[in-house]
Design a protein around this motif. Structure first.
Motif, PDB file in Angstrom:
ATOM      1  N   PHE A   1      -4.606  -0.182   7.992  1.00 53.39           N
ATOM      2  CA  PHE A   1      -3.260  -0.358   8.353  1.00 53.39           C
ATOM      3  C   PHE A   1      -2.218  -0.585   7.571  1.00 53.39           C
ATOM      4  N   ARG A   2      -1.123   0.144   7.373  1.00 59.05           N
ATOM      5  CA  ARG A   2      -0.220  -0.269   6.227  1.00 59.05           C
ATOM      6  C   ARG A   2       1.205  -0.131   6.617  1.00 59.05           C
ATOM      7  N   GLN A   3       1.906  -0.945   6.409  1.00 61.49           N
ATOM      8  CA  GLN A   3       3.340  -1.085   6.907  1.00 61.49           C
ATOM      9  C   GLN A   3       4.387  -0.508   5.784  1.00 61.49           C
ATOM     10  N   GLY A   4       5.222   0.302   5.941  1.00 56.74           N
ATOM     11  CA  GLY A   4       6.257   0.613   5.116  1.00 56.74           C
ATOM     12  C   GLY A   4       7.711   0.156   5.843  1.00 56.74           C
ATOM     13  N   TYR A   5       8.528   0.060   4.635  1.00 55.53           N
ATOM     14  CA  TYR A   5      10.048  -0.335   5.172  1.00 55.53           C
ATOM     15  C   TYR A   5      10.872   0.567   4.434  1.00 55.53           C
TER      16      TYR A   5
ATOM     17  N   PRO B   1      13.560   7.665   2.135  1.00 59.82           N
ATOM     18  CA  PRO B   1      13.644   6.284   2.646  1.00 59.82           C
ATOM     19  C   PRO B   1      12.962   5.020   2.102  1.00 59.82           C
ATOM     20  N   VAL B   2      11.748   5.326   1.426  1.00 63.58           N
ATOM     21  CA  VAL B   2      10.827   4.016   1.586  1.00 63.58           C
ATOM     22  C   VAL B   2      11.313   3.426   0.402  1.00 63.58           C
ATOM     23  N   SER B   3      11.487   1.847   0.562  1.00 64.42           N
ATOM     24  CA  SER B   3      11.518   0.962  -0.477  1.00 64.42           C
ATOM     25  C   SER B   3      10.501  -0.300  -0.950  1.00 64.42           C
ATOM     26  N   LEU B   4       9.802  -0.598   0.283  1.00 62.27           N
ATOM     27  CA  LEU B   4       8.685  -1.560   0.327  1.00 62.27           C
ATOM     28  C   LEU B   4       7.468  -1.198   1.231  1.00 62.27           C
ATOM     29  N   TYR B   5       6.540  -1.615   0.257  1.00 60.32           N
ATOM     30  CA  TYR B   5       5.209  -1.027   0.943  1.00 60.32           C
ATOM     31  C   TYR B   5       4.084  -2.135   0.969  1.00 60.32           C
TER      32      TYR B   5
ATOM     33  N   ARG C   1       5.438  -4.980  -1.095  1.00 56.38           N
ATOM     34  CA  ARG C   1       6.361  -5.292  -2.065  1.00 56.38           C
ATOM     35  C   ARG C   1       7.433  -4.144  -2.437  1.00 56.38           C
ATOM     36  N   PRO C   2       8.127  -4.206  -3.533  1.00 55.58           N
ATOM     37  CA  PRO C   2       9.270  -2.995  -3.757  1.00 55.58           C
ATOM     38  C   PRO C   2       8.164  -1.993  -4.361  1.00 55.58           C
ATOM     39  N   ILE C   3       8.406  -0.862  -3.933  1.00 58.42           N
ATOM     40  CA  ILE C   3       7.462   0.563  -4.602  1.00 58.42           C
ATOM     41  C   ILE C   3       7.819   0.739  -5.760  1.00 58.42           C
TER      42      ILE C   3
END
Ligand code: AYL
Length: 544
Positions: free
Chosen positions: A341-345, A352-356, A368-370
């Protein structure tokens, strides 16, 4: 380099490099290795296209659009449910240099009209199912616009609409347009977001922004992306998140096409159709929003063996708690290293993706920041950077994936972009491992099932009721949807209107997910700051 006082948190995922090529070329770059495999397939009708077909057809679409008189830089609105043709339309527009504004297919006539006007769309691609609504919107706001219809079933359209299929056929006979100057920083996509405050605005995303974000994610996940070899393995991904929204568009559709995945599209989410897709296909990955995670856990229709081939579930767009994930594992009793299970922000404004959260072990963290993304936490009052774990501040983001700005709205752009930093309007902290957690939202945005609702839009609508003096809208917690909108209303004549009348007044004028399901409360006045801005935090406090 950091300026004085800046406490920048860099990505732990290495140095980013990305090619300066248009989005569609980036997507087709590795096509040879899977050209014979299925790219898209309708989860309801089974209609499907191979990668070779998708590539050719989108090129024919590009030629036809230019032949119709559209010019590079013109805006075209794609108003489609998730169909196997959606990526073909999307990549075709990009190949022609046409800017895509993506519109929610469940929108009402008025909602569509607003976006058509704001974006200055000159043409529309829609589908038979919603063609009547779209036609009314075009008639009302853009009478000259060309209307193209993806013919889902039978061609029921009258003569003023152009069948998408005809464009494919015609495009095949047209010459490949002479190569034009391509600018990597041209706007490619114009999705709408309400940002920190106010009404929905066009978010100008360039080819650079989106190609960068695709590469940022690919580099972050490079050791666990599965690429087909000899046609043996193929990722199979149900596409239930709508492709008009940045998550479905970039992180699901484009990203999975760069590695030859099979996209099983569903025109709308219904428990039955989704379960049928899970039952009939060995799906390998699920990309979800939290309410759908809750659905998987609570629905008796979803059986453990449907998930036998799933290695990752990603959740993003709204908060996910540890309990949400614990309950999922309890129900299915799947080993935690077998299905992660992984969460993205992310945000529309950052492609859109900035942290993962890559490890799949800290469920409620956004990680953390991708690769290629930097982050800061800035105290919204003192404007000082947070430097120590577990202190909260506004999350600021920087990288090549951050938008160019809002269309025709310099004020909102300047408030949101400062010195290259995107002020997200989200409150966060990092822990001792530098893993981030979102705790609150500074901005007024409401998230219903992961989708944006702008309070300003509902407030403006409620104010048009003859007995309403003013209105303040906030999001309140809801078990199934995350949040739902609720309105505080000041009446002109007290007692002359019931709360249900306000709810009914809103119903039908906006899409269903924006309805005032959180209810209506009458108040004597709204709390405001000296400049007249509604203090939504104080409104929320009235509920406690
Ligand atoms: P927009 N946790 C809490 N809130 C979140 C999260 C998260 N993981 N992700 C997004 N949000 C909220 O433009 C936050 O308030 O884009 C943020 O400012 O519709 C707002 O949603 C942005 O809303 C992916 C792929 C996330 C896509 C996205 C979501 C993009 C939503 C992760 O891997």
């Amino acid at each position: 380099a950091p300026k004085k006082g800046e406490h920048i948190i860099d990505s732990p995922f290495g140095q980013l490099s990305y090619p300066e090529m248009p989005i569609h070329e980036y997507v087709w770059e590795t096509l040879q290795s899977y050209s014979h495999m299925i790219a898209t397939e309708c989860g309801v009708t089974g209609r499907k296209y191979t990668y070779a077909q998708a590539r050719d057809y989108s090129s024919y679409i590009a030629r036809s659009l230019l032949d119709m008189g559209l010019k590079p830089g013109d805006v075209l609105a794609i108003i489609l449910p998730n169909l196997p043709e959606s990526p073909i339309a999307f990549l075709g527009c990009l190949e022609a240099g046409i800017v895509i504004t993506s519109v929610n297919p469940i929108y009402t006539v008025d909602e569509i009209s607003k976006q058509l006007i704001s974006s200055g769309a000159k043409a529309v691609i829609t589908s038979t199912e919603i063609a009547e609504t779209v036609k009314s919107a075009v008639k009302q706001s853009m009478p000259g616009a060309k209307l193209i219809v993806v013919d889902d079933q039978v061609n029921s359209m009258t003569s003023d609409a152009i069948p998408f299929e005809d464009l494919i056929k015609k495009g095949k006979t047209l010459p490949v347009p002479s190569s034009r100057d391509f600018a990597f920083d041209n706007v490619a996509v114009l999705p709408y977001s309400s940002g920190t405050t106010g009404l929905p605005k066009g978010v100008m995303l360039s080819h650079r922004n989106i190609v960068a974000n695709l590469k940022m994610m690919a580099d972050t996940l490079k050791d666990d992306i599965l690429v087909p070899s000899n046609g043996v393995f193929q990722q199979i991904i149900p596409v239930i998140l709508p492709m008009y929204h940045i998550y479905g568009m970039v992180t699901v559709m484009l990203s999975k096409m760069t590695t030859g995945g099979k996209l099983i599209t569903l025109p709308k989410f219904t428990p039955e159709s989704y379960v049928r897709v899970l039952e009939r296909n060995p799906v390998t990955e699920l990309m979800l929003v939290p309410p759908i995670v809750l659905f998987l856990t609570s629905s008796k229709l979803v059986k453990k063996h449907f998930l036998d081939h799933v290695t990752y579930i990603t959740s993003g767009a709204a908060p996910l708690s540890d309990t949400d994930v614990e309950r999922f594992y309890e129900k299915f009793s799947i080993a935690r290293d077998k299905l992660k299970f992984r969460q993205g922000y992310g945000m529309t404004e950052s492609s859109p993706v900035s942290l993962y959260e890559k490890t799949g072990t800290k469920y409620s963290s956004i990680g953390r920041p991708i690769c290629g993304c930097q982050a800061r936490l800035v105290d919204p009052i003192t404007k000082k950077d947070v430097t120590t774990p577990r202190q909260t501040g506004e999350l600021w983001i920087r990288g090549p994936h951050v938008m160019k700005g809002y269309l025709n709205n310099q004020k909102a752009t300047e408030e949101t972009l400062q010195d290259g930093w995107l002020l997200t309007g989200d409150i966060a902290y990092f822990d001792e491992d530098s893993d981030f957690f979102i705790t609150d939202r500074l901005k007024e945005l409401i998230k219903v099932k992961g989708f944006q609702v702008a309070p300003a839009e509902l407030e403006a609508l409620i104010r048009t009721h003859p007995n309403v003096e003013e209105a303040g809208v906030v999001g309140i917690p809801d078990d199934r949807s995350g949040e739902v909108p609720m309105a505080f209303v000041v009446l002109k004549e007290k007692g002359a209107t019931k709360t249900e009348e306000i709810q009914d007044f809103v119903k039908g004028k906006v899409s269903e997910f924006k309805e005032l399901r959180g209810g209506v409360r009458f108040v004597d006045s709204l709390p405001k700051n000296p400049s007249g801005k509604i203090l939504r935090k104080k409104l929320k406090a009235l509920l406690e």
